[in-house]
Design a protein around this motif. Structure first.
Motif, PDB file in Angstrom:
ATOM      1  N   UNK A  48       0.832  -1.209   0.000  1.00  0.00           N
ATOM      2  CA  UNK A  48       0.000   0.000   0.000  1.00  0.00           C
ATOM      3  C   UNK A  48       0.866   1.258   0.000  1.00  0.00           C
ATOM      4  N   UNK A  49       1.923   1.248   0.799  1.00  0.00           N
ATOM      5  CA  UNK A  49       2.818   2.408   0.865  1.00  0.00           C
ATOM      6  C   UNK A  49       3.529   2.618  -0.469  1.00  0.00           C
ATOM      7  N   UNK A  50       4.054   1.550  -1.015  1.00  0.00           N
ATOM      8  CA  UNK A  50       4.760   1.653  -2.301  1.00  0.00           C
ATOM      9  C   UNK A  50       3.807   2.149  -3.382  1.00  0.00           C
ATOM     10  N   UNK A  51       2.594   1.622  -3.384  1.00  0.00           N
ATOM     11  CA  UNK A  51       1.607   2.027  -4.384  1.00  0.00           C
ATOM     12  C   UNK A  51       1.211   3.488  -4.278  1.00  0.00           C
ATOM     13  N   UNK A  52       1.127   3.999  -3.049  1.00  0.00           N
ATOM     14  CA  UNK A  52       0.754   5.415  -2.872  1.00  0.00           C
ATOM     15  C   UNK A  52       1.792   6.331  -3.512  1.00  0.00           C
ATOM     16  N   UNK A  53       3.073   6.032  -3.285  1.00  0.00           N
ATOM     17  CA  UNK A  53       4.119   6.928  -3.772  1.00  0.00           C
ATOM     18  C   UNK A  53       4.538   6.627  -5.210  1.00  0.00           C
ATOM     19  N   UNK A  54       4.349   5.405  -5.651  1.00  0.00           N
ATOM     20  CA  UNK A  54       4.720   5.044  -7.017  1.00  0.00           C
ATOM     21  C   UNK A  54       3.775   5.704  -8.026  1.00  0.00           C
ATOM     22  N   UNK A  58      -1.820   9.496  -9.991  1.00  0.00           N
ATOM     23  CA  UNK A  58      -2.992   8.657 -10.266  1.00  0.00           C
ATOM     24  C   UNK A  58      -3.867   8.477  -9.036  1.00  0.00           C
ATOM     25  N   UNK A  59      -3.235   8.276  -7.878  1.00  0.00           N
ATOM     26  CA  UNK A  59      -4.003   8.158  -6.639  1.00  0.00           C
ATOM     27  C   UNK A  59      -4.699   9.464  -6.292  1.00  0.00           C
ATOM     28  N   UNK A  60      -3.995  10.583  -6.499  1.00  0.00           N
ATOM     29  CA  UNK A  60      -4.607  11.888  -6.227  1.00  0.00           C
ATOM     30  C   UNK A  60      -5.809  12.121  -7.134  1.00  0.00           C
ATOM     31  N   UNK A  61      -5.695  11.747  -8.401  1.00  0.00           N
ATOM     32  CA  UNK A  61      -6.822  11.899  -9.335  1.00  0.00           C
ATOM     33  C   UNK A  61      -7.987  11.008  -8.925  1.00  0.00           C
ATOM     34  N   UNK A  62      -7.698   9.767  -8.517  1.00  0.00           N
ATOM     35  CA  UNK A  62      -8.756   8.856  -8.068  1.00  0.00           C
ATOM     36  C   UNK A  62      -9.477   9.430  -6.846  1.00  0.00           C
ATOM     37  N   UNK A  81      -5.286  17.310  -3.115  1.00  0.00           N
ATOM     38  CA  UNK A  81      -5.466  15.890  -2.839  1.00  0.00           C
ATOM     39  C   UNK A  81      -4.134  15.150  -2.765  1.00  0.00           C
ATOM     40  N   UNK A  82      -3.109  15.645  -3.460  1.00  0.00           N
ATOM     41  CA  UNK A  82      -1.797  14.997  -3.368  1.00  0.00           C
ATOM     42  C   UNK A  82      -1.287  15.007  -1.925  1.00  0.00           C
ATOM     43  N   UNK A  83      -1.561  16.068  -1.203  1.00  0.00           N
ATOM     44  CA  UNK A  83      -1.150  16.158   0.204  1.00  0.00           C
ATOM     45  C   UNK A  83      -1.859  15.090   1.031  1.00  0.00           C
ATOM     46  N   UNK A  84      -3.143  14.896   0.785  1.00  0.00           N
ATOM     47  CA  UNK A  84      -3.883  13.834   1.488  1.00  0.00           C
ATOM     48  C   UNK A  84      -3.268  12.461   1.214  1.00  0.00           C
ATOM     49  N   UNK A  85      -2.956  12.209  -0.051  1.00  0.00           N
ATOM     50  CA  UNK A  85      -2.367  10.920  -0.431  1.00  0.00           C
ATOM     51  C   UNK A  85      -0.991  10.753   0.230  1.00  0.00           C
TER      52      UNK A  85
END
Length: 182
Positions: A48-54, A58-62, A81-85
């Motif tokens: 999960x951690x690797x996926x958030x930063x990798x 994309x996560x911020x857009x989702x 939203x990038x800050x939240x991610x």
């Protein structure tokens, strides 16, 4: 053909599995309770951690699409939203570090005197599950929120079991020491 004699790690594992050390560990309830907890939470939060930063963008857009009609989007947070991610990713990374520190410190060993990193890891995990569950609830993703609150409850029960188990063994040690003095 592979020559296993040239693999000292494998030989050590085989000796450990055959030896009395492994029998002692398997027969110890502390090892059977604590060690799998560390491995499970690492298995959950390392990817999960690797996926958030990798895939930060994309996560911020989702999450932007998920929370577009919620109060979260109206919060004046620099970076949006990038800050939240990033915050979620850092908390998940902290969980990984805490459980890794607990493993390296040997908190799963029968003779360990403290479960500090395990308890901190469980506390941080509970906070992350509440944070994610609340976010899902605000986004009206009720099934996802219910799952996350279930994970929180399960983490809370595990924390209680770890704490109670540790206190039980501390009490047994105190009684043993008291009886040996008398």
């Amino acid at each position: 053909m592979v020559d296993y004699a040239d693999m000292p790690c494998l030989n050590s594992v085989i000796i450990l599995m055959k030896g009395t050390v492994m029998r002692q560990l398997i027969s110890n309830p502390r090892f059977l309770l604590i060690f799998p907890i560390h491995l499970v939470f690492l298995a959950i939060f390392v990817p999960a951690t690797i996926g958030k930063f990798k895939n930060l963008e994309g996560n911020a857009a989702y999450f932007t699409g998920l929370f577009k009609d919620t109060i979260i989007m109206s919060l004046p947070i620099p970076g949006g939203m990038e800050t939240h991610v990033i915050i979620i990713g850092l908390l998940e990374g902290l969980i990984c570090l805490l459980f890794l520190a607990a493993l390296l410190r040997g908190e799963w060993l029968p003779k360990a005197s403290c479960l500090m990193f395990t308890k901190l890891g469980l506390l941080t995990t509970g906070i992350v599950f509440i944070q994610l569950g609340l976010g899902m609830r605000l986004a009206k993703q009720y099934d996802g929120a219910a799952n996350l609150f279930f994970y929180f409850a399960l983490t809370h029960l595990i924390a209680f079991a770890v704490h109670a188990f540790f206190l039980h063994f501390q009490m047994l040690l105190i009684l043993h020491l008291y009886n040996s003095i008398i």
